[in-house]
Design a protein around this motif. Structure first.
Motif, PDB file in Angstrom:
ATOM      1  N   GLY A  98       0.787  -1.224   0.000  1.00 38.45           N
ATOM      2  CA  GLY A  98       0.000   0.000   0.000  1.00 38.45           C
ATOM      3  C   GLY A  98       0.819   1.275   0.000  1.00 38.45           C
ATOM      4  O   GLY A  98       0.262   2.362  -0.087  1.00 38.45           O
ATOM      5  N   LEU A  99       2.159   1.174   0.111  1.00 34.49           N
ATOM      6  CA  LEU A  99       3.019   2.363   0.109  1.00 34.49           C
ATOM      7  C   LEU A  99       3.267   2.809  -1.322  1.00 34.49           C
ATOM      8  O   LEU A  99       3.836   2.073  -2.124  1.00 34.49           O
ATOM      9  N   GLU A 100       2.814   4.019  -1.647  1.00 42.08           N
ATOM     10  CA  GLU A 100       3.016   4.548  -2.995  1.00 42.08           C
ATOM     11  C   GLU A 100       4.469   4.957  -3.172  1.00 42.08           C
ATOM     12  O   GLU A 100       5.076   5.566  -2.293  1.00 42.08           O
ATOM     13  N   ILE A 101       5.044   4.611  -4.318  1.00 38.67           N
ATOM     14  CA  ILE A 101       6.456   4.871  -4.573  1.00 38.67           C
ATOM     15  C   ILE A 101       6.683   6.316  -4.980  1.00 38.67           C
ATOM     16  O   ILE A 101       5.975   6.859  -5.825  1.00 38.67           O
ATOM     17  N   ASN A 102       7.689   6.930  -4.365  1.00 41.79           N
ATOM     18  CA  ASN A 102       8.141   8.252  -4.772  1.00 41.79           C
ATOM     19  C   ASN A 102       8.661   8.151  -6.217  1.00 41.79           C
ATOM     20  O   ASN A 102       9.454   7.265  -6.524  1.00 41.79           O
ATOM     21  N   PRO A 103       8.221   9.026  -7.122  1.00 45.05           N
ATOM     22  CA  PRO A 103       8.654   8.945  -8.525  1.00 45.05           C
ATOM     23  C   PRO A 103      10.165   8.986  -8.707  1.00 45.05           C
ATOM     24  O   PRO A 103      10.677   8.530  -9.728  1.00 45.05           O
ATOM     25  N   ILE A 104      10.899   9.530  -7.718  1.00 46.12           N
ATOM     26  CA  ILE A 104      12.354   9.590  -7.832  1.00 46.12           C
ATOM     27  C   ILE A 104      12.959   8.190  -7.789  1.00 46.12           C
ATOM     28  O   ILE A 104      14.000   7.934  -8.377  1.00 46.12           O
ATOM     29  N   PHE A 105      12.290   7.257  -7.110  1.00 45.76           N
ATOM     30  CA  PHE A 105      12.753   5.876  -7.067  1.00 45.76           C
ATOM     31  C   PHE A 105      12.338   5.189  -8.368  1.00 45.76           C
ATOM     32  O   PHE A 105      11.180   4.804  -8.526  1.00 45.76           O
ATOM     33  N   ASP A 106      13.271   5.053  -9.289  1.00 46.54           N
ATOM     34  CA  ASP A 106      12.940   4.469 -10.592  1.00 46.54           C
ATOM     35  C   ASP A 106      13.389   3.016 -10.719  1.00 46.54           C
ATOM     36  O   ASP A 106      13.245   2.400 -11.777  1.00 46.54           O
TER      37      ASP A 106
END
Length: 276
Positions: A98-106
Protein backbone atom coordinates in the motif's frame (compact mmCIF):
# COMPACT_ATOMS: atom_id res chain seq x y z
CA UNK A 1 -39.84 -9.10 -27.24
CA UNK A 2 -42.59 -10.83 -29.28
CA UNK A 3 -41.59 -12.21 -32.63
CA UNK A 4 -44.12 -13.24 -35.31
CA UNK A 5 -42.78 -16.38 -36.94
CA UNK A 6 -44.71 -17.79 -39.85
CA UNK A 7 -42.07 -19.28 -42.12
CA UNK A 8 -38.66 -20.93 -41.87
CA UNK A 9 -37.16 -17.89 -43.58
CA UNK A 10 -38.55 -15.59 -40.88
CA UNK A 11 -37.25 -18.00 -38.20
CA UNK A 12 -33.74 -17.85 -39.67
CA UNK A 13 -33.83 -14.07 -39.87
CA UNK A 14 -35.06 -13.81 -36.29
CA UNK A 15 -32.27 -16.06 -34.94
CA UNK A 16 -29.67 -13.88 -36.68
CA UNK A 17 -31.11 -10.77 -34.98
CA UNK A 18 -31.09 -12.44 -31.57
CA UNK A 19 -27.48 -13.55 -32.08
CA UNK A 20 -26.46 -9.98 -33.00
CA UNK A 21 -28.17 -8.55 -29.89
CA UNK A 22 -26.50 -11.09 -27.56
CA UNK A 23 -23.06 -10.45 -29.09
CA UNK A 24 -23.44 -6.69 -28.63
CA UNK A 25 -24.61 -7.10 -25.02
CA UNK A 26 -21.67 -9.38 -24.22
CA UNK A 27 -19.19 -6.86 -25.66
CA UNK A 28 -20.66 -3.99 -23.66
CA UNK A 29 -20.60 -6.06 -20.47
CA UNK A 30 -16.95 -6.98 -21.03
CA UNK A 31 -15.87 -3.35 -21.54
CA UNK A 32 -17.82 -2.23 -18.46
CA UNK A 33 -16.28 -4.95 -16.28
CA UNK A 34 -12.76 -4.16 -17.47
CA UNK A 35 -13.27 -0.45 -16.68
CA UNK A 36 -14.63 -1.17 -13.18
CA UNK A 37 -11.90 -3.66 -12.33
CA UNK A 38 -8.94 -1.50 -13.37
CA UNK A 39 -10.19 1.41 -11.27
CA UNK A 40 -9.13 -0.49 -8.12
CA UNK A 41 -5.56 -1.39 -6.94
CA UNK A 42 -4.90 -4.82 -8.42
CA UNK A 43 -1.85 -6.95 -9.04
CA UNK A 44 0.07 -6.06 -12.18
CA UNK A 45 -0.16 -9.51 -13.77
CA UNK A 46 -3.91 -9.73 -13.16
CA UNK A 47 -4.59 -6.27 -14.59
CA UNK A 48 -2.82 -7.06 -17.85
CA UNK A 49 -4.28 -10.56 -18.23
CA UNK A 50 -7.79 -9.38 -17.31
CA UNK A 51 -7.63 -6.58 -19.87
CA UNK A 52 -6.68 -9.09 -22.57
CA UNK A 53 -9.44 -11.51 -21.58
CA UNK A 54 -12.27 -9.03 -21.00
CA UNK A 55 -11.82 -7.04 -24.18
CA UNK A 56 -11.12 -9.96 -26.51
CA UNK A 57 -14.85 -10.45 -27.17
CA UNK A 58 -15.08 -7.04 -28.84
CA UNK A 59 -11.94 -7.39 -31.01
CA UNK A 60 -11.73 -9.61 -34.03
CA UNK A 61 -8.83 -12.02 -34.57
CA UNK A 62 -7.05 -9.77 -37.08
CA UNK A 63 -6.93 -6.88 -34.58
CA UNK A 64 -5.55 -9.15 -31.82
CA UNK A 65 -2.47 -9.84 -33.93
CA UNK A 66 -1.36 -6.22 -33.42
CA UNK A 67 -1.88 -6.16 -29.62
CA UNK A 68 0.39 -8.78 -27.93
CA UNK A 69 3.68 -6.90 -28.47
CA UNK A 70 2.40 -3.79 -26.67
CA UNK A 71 0.76 -5.79 -23.90
CA UNK A 72 3.88 -7.90 -23.40
CA UNK A 73 5.91 -4.72 -23.03
CA UNK A 74 3.50 -3.47 -20.35
CA UNK A 75 3.64 -6.79 -18.53
CA UNK A 76 7.45 -6.82 -18.57
CA UNK A 77 7.57 -3.21 -17.38
CA UNK A 78 5.11 -3.62 -14.53
CA UNK A 79 5.72 -7.16 -13.29
CA UNK A 80 9.12 -6.45 -11.70
CA UNK A 81 10.65 -6.55 -8.25
CA UNK A 82 10.30 -2.77 -8.08
CA UNK A 83 6.59 -2.37 -8.85
CA UNK A 84 3.97 -4.36 -6.98
CA UNK A 85 0.69 -2.76 -8.05
CA UNK A 86 -0.67 -0.27 -10.54
CA UNK A 87 -3.60 2.09 -9.92
CA UNK A 88 -4.17 4.61 -12.70
CA UNK A 89 -0.45 5.28 -13.13
CA UNK A 90 0.48 5.12 -9.42
CA UNK A 91 3.13 2.58 -8.41
CA UNK A 92 3.24 0.74 -5.09
CA UNK A 93 6.27 -0.70 -3.30
CA UNK A 94 6.76 -4.37 -2.54
CA UNK A 95 8.58 -3.36 0.64
CA UNK A 96 5.43 -2.09 2.38
CA UNK A 97 2.01 -3.07 1.00
CA UNK A 98 0.00 0.00 0.00
CA UNK A 99 3.02 2.36 0.11
CA UNK A 100 3.02 4.55 -3.00
CA UNK A 101 6.46 4.87 -4.57
CA UNK A 102 8.14 8.25 -4.77
CA UNK A 103 8.65 8.94 -8.52
CA UNK A 104 12.35 9.59 -7.83
CA UNK A 105 12.75 5.88 -7.07
CA UNK A 106 12.94 4.47 -10.59
CA UNK A 107 14.35 1.05 -9.67
CA UNK A 108 17.64 1.66 -11.51
CA UNK A 109 19.84 1.25 -8.41
CA UNK A 110 20.50 -2.15 -6.88
CA UNK A 111 18.16 -2.94 -4.00
CA UNK A 112 15.73 -0.13 -4.84
CA UNK A 113 12.19 -1.29 -4.02
CA UNK A 114 10.76 2.16 -3.33
CA UNK A 115 11.24 2.03 0.45
CA UNK A 116 11.06 5.54 1.89
CA UNK A 117 8.10 5.60 4.33
CA UNK A 118 9.28 8.80 6.06
CA UNK A 119 9.88 10.70 2.81
CA UNK A 120 13.56 11.58 3.25
CA UNK A 121 14.19 11.69 -0.51
CA UNK A 122 13.00 14.90 -2.17
CA UNK A 123 15.39 15.11 -5.12
CA UNK A 124 17.69 12.87 -7.15
CA UNK A 125 20.63 14.42 -5.28
CA UNK A 126 19.08 13.34 -1.98
CA UNK A 127 18.78 9.80 -3.29
CA UNK A 128 22.44 9.65 -4.38
CA UNK A 129 23.67 11.17 -1.11
CA UNK A 130 21.66 8.79 1.06
CA UNK A 131 22.69 5.78 -1.02
CA UNK A 132 26.35 6.79 -0.54
CA UNK A 133 25.75 6.90 3.22
CA UNK A 134 23.91 3.56 3.16
CA UNK A 135 26.72 1.81 1.28
CA UNK A 136 29.39 3.21 3.62
CA UNK A 137 27.48 2.28 6.77
CA UNK A 138 26.72 -1.14 5.32
CA UNK A 139 30.40 -1.85 4.63
CA UNK A 140 31.44 -0.75 8.12
CA UNK A 141 28.63 -2.83 9.60
CA UNK A 142 29.75 -5.93 7.71
CA UNK A 143 33.24 -5.50 9.17
CA UNK A 144 31.77 -4.94 12.63
CA UNK A 145 29.37 -7.89 12.39
CA UNK A 146 32.35 -10.18 11.83
CA UNK A 147 34.86 -8.33 14.03
CA UNK A 148 32.64 -8.02 17.12
CA UNK A 149 32.36 -11.75 17.97
CA UNK A 150 35.96 -12.39 16.86
CA UNK A 151 37.19 -9.75 19.32
CA UNK A 152 35.27 -11.41 22.17
CA UNK A 153 36.76 -14.79 21.24
CA UNK A 154 40.41 -13.77 20.93
CA UNK A 155 40.92 -10.45 22.77
CA UNK A 156 42.23 -12.00 26.00
CA UNK A 157 44.53 -14.40 24.12
CA UNK A 158 45.98 -11.68 21.89
CA UNK A 159 46.36 -9.24 24.78
CA UNK A 160 48.18 -11.87 26.83
CA UNK A 161 50.45 -12.77 23.93
CA UNK A 162 51.41 -9.15 23.19
CA UNK A 163 51.44 -7.97 26.80
CA UNK A 164 48.59 -5.52 26.25
CA UNK A 165 45.62 -4.74 28.52
CA UNK A 166 42.37 -6.55 27.81
CA UNK A 167 39.54 -4.46 26.42
CA UNK A 168 36.62 -6.90 26.89
CA UNK A 169 34.93 -6.57 30.28
CA UNK A 170 34.33 -9.18 33.01
CA UNK A 171 31.32 -10.55 31.08
CA UNK A 172 33.43 -10.86 27.94
CA UNK A 173 31.56 -8.00 26.21
CA UNK A 174 33.26 -5.87 23.56
CA UNK A 175 33.50 -2.12 24.23
CA UNK A 176 30.56 -0.08 22.95
CA UNK A 177 28.53 3.01 23.82
CA UNK A 178 26.12 0.96 25.95
CA UNK A 179 28.67 -1.49 27.34
CA UNK A 180 31.25 1.17 28.11
CA UNK A 181 34.98 0.46 27.92
CA UNK A 182 35.75 2.70 24.95
CA UNK A 183 38.27 4.57 27.10
CA UNK A 184 40.41 1.41 27.07
CA UNK A 185 41.05 1.79 23.36
CA UNK A 186 44.39 3.38 22.45
CA UNK A 187 44.38 6.89 21.01
CA UNK A 188 46.72 5.61 18.30
CA UNK A 189 43.94 3.29 17.14
CA UNK A 190 41.42 6.15 16.93
CA UNK A 191 43.95 8.28 15.02
CA UNK A 192 44.59 5.50 12.51
CA UNK A 193 40.84 4.97 12.01
CA UNK A 194 40.37 8.69 11.40
CA UNK A 195 43.29 8.78 8.91
CA UNK A 196 42.07 5.75 6.96
CA UNK A 197 38.53 7.14 6.90
CA UNK A 198 39.77 10.47 5.56
CA UNK A 199 41.69 8.78 2.74
CA UNK A 200 38.70 6.64 1.76
CA UNK A 201 36.37 9.65 1.84
CA UNK A 202 38.78 11.65 -0.32
CA UNK A 203 38.97 8.86 -2.90
CA UNK A 204 35.18 8.51 -2.85
CA UNK A 205 34.59 12.23 -3.49
CA UNK A 206 37.25 12.25 -6.19
CA UNK A 207 35.61 9.33 -8.01
CA UNK A 208 32.11 10.78 -7.63
CA UNK A 209 33.09 14.18 -9.02
CA UNK A 210 35.38 12.94 -11.80
CA UNK A 211 34.18 13.83 -15.29
CA UNK A 212 35.93 10.75 -16.69
CA UNK A 213 33.95 8.36 -14.48
CA UNK A 214 30.66 8.25 -16.38
CA UNK A 215 29.75 4.83 -14.98
CA UNK A 216 30.01 5.93 -11.37
CA UNK A 217 27.46 4.67 -8.88
CA UNK A 218 27.34 5.26 -5.08
CA UNK A 219 30.21 3.49 -3.34
CA UNK A 220 32.23 2.83 -6.50
CA UNK A 221 35.71 3.93 -5.46
CA UNK A 222 37.55 1.41 -7.63
CA UNK A 223 38.72 -0.77 -4.72
CA UNK A 224 38.97 -4.36 -5.98
CA UNK A 225 42.44 -5.74 -5.09
CA UNK A 226 41.36 -9.36 -5.67
CA UNK A 227 39.67 -8.53 -9.00
CA UNK A 228 36.37 -10.09 -7.89
CA UNK A 229 34.06 -7.53 -9.46
CA UNK A 230 32.36 -9.06 -12.55
CA UNK A 231 33.02 -7.66 -16.01
CA UNK A 232 29.54 -8.15 -17.47
CA UNK A 233 26.69 -5.71 -16.63
CA UNK A 234 24.40 -8.44 -15.31
CA UNK A 235 27.08 -9.78 -12.97
CA UNK A 236 27.89 -6.25 -11.77
CA UNK A 237 24.23 -5.58 -10.97
CA UNK A 238 24.05 -8.85 -9.06
CA UNK A 239 27.21 -8.03 -7.07
CA UNK A 240 25.85 -4.59 -6.16
CA UNK A 241 22.57 -6.14 -5.02
CA UNK A 242 24.36 -8.71 -2.85
CA UNK A 243 26.50 -6.01 -1.24
CA UNK A 244 23.60 -3.71 -0.37
CA UNK A 245 21.49 -6.58 1.01
CA UNK A 246 24.34 -7.93 3.14
CA UNK A 247 25.13 -4.40 4.31
CA UNK A 248 21.55 -3.80 5.41
CA UNK A 249 21.48 -7.12 7.24
CA UNK A 250 24.81 -6.33 8.93
CA UNK A 251 23.53 -2.96 10.19
CA UNK A 252 20.58 -4.74 11.81
CA UNK A 253 22.94 -7.39 13.24
CA UNK A 254 25.27 -4.86 14.88
CA UNK A 255 22.31 -3.05 16.41
CA UNK A 256 21.09 -6.41 17.72
CA UNK A 257 24.56 -7.17 19.18
CA UNK A 258 24.49 -3.91 21.09
CA UNK A 259 20.97 -4.35 22.43
CA UNK A 260 21.50 -8.01 23.33
CA UNK A 261 24.67 -7.40 25.31
CA UNK A 262 23.14 -4.43 27.13
CA UNK A 263 20.04 -6.42 28.14
CA UNK A 264 21.61 -9.84 28.84
CA UNK A 265 24.89 -8.48 30.28
CA UNK A 266 26.63 -11.29 28.37
CA UNK A 267 28.77 -11.23 25.25
CA UNK A 268 27.19 -12.44 22.02
CA UNK A 269 29.66 -15.31 21.91
CA UNK A 270 28.91 -16.19 25.54
CA UNK A 271 25.23 -16.60 24.67
CA UNK A 272 26.16 -19.08 21.97
CA UNK A 273 29.14 -20.74 23.66
CA UNK A 274 28.53 -20.54 27.43
CA UNK A 275 32.04 -21.71 28.30
CA UNK A 276 33.62 -18.69 26.58
Amino acid sequence: YAFSITTLEELSQTMKQVSTILTLASSLAGVSTAFTTTSLPISTKFSVDAAIHMTSSSIDENELDDEPEELDDDREKLNTEFVSQLDWGRKYSKAIPGLEINPIFDGSMAGDVGFDPLGFVKTKEDLMRLREAEVKHGRLAMLAAAGWPVSELFDRKIASLLGLPEVVDFANRAPSLLNGGLEKISLAYWASVFAIGAVVEYQNNKAANSKDNEGYFPGNIGFDPLNLYPKDPEGQKDAQLKEIKNGRLAMIAVLAYTAQEFVSQTGVIGDVIPSV
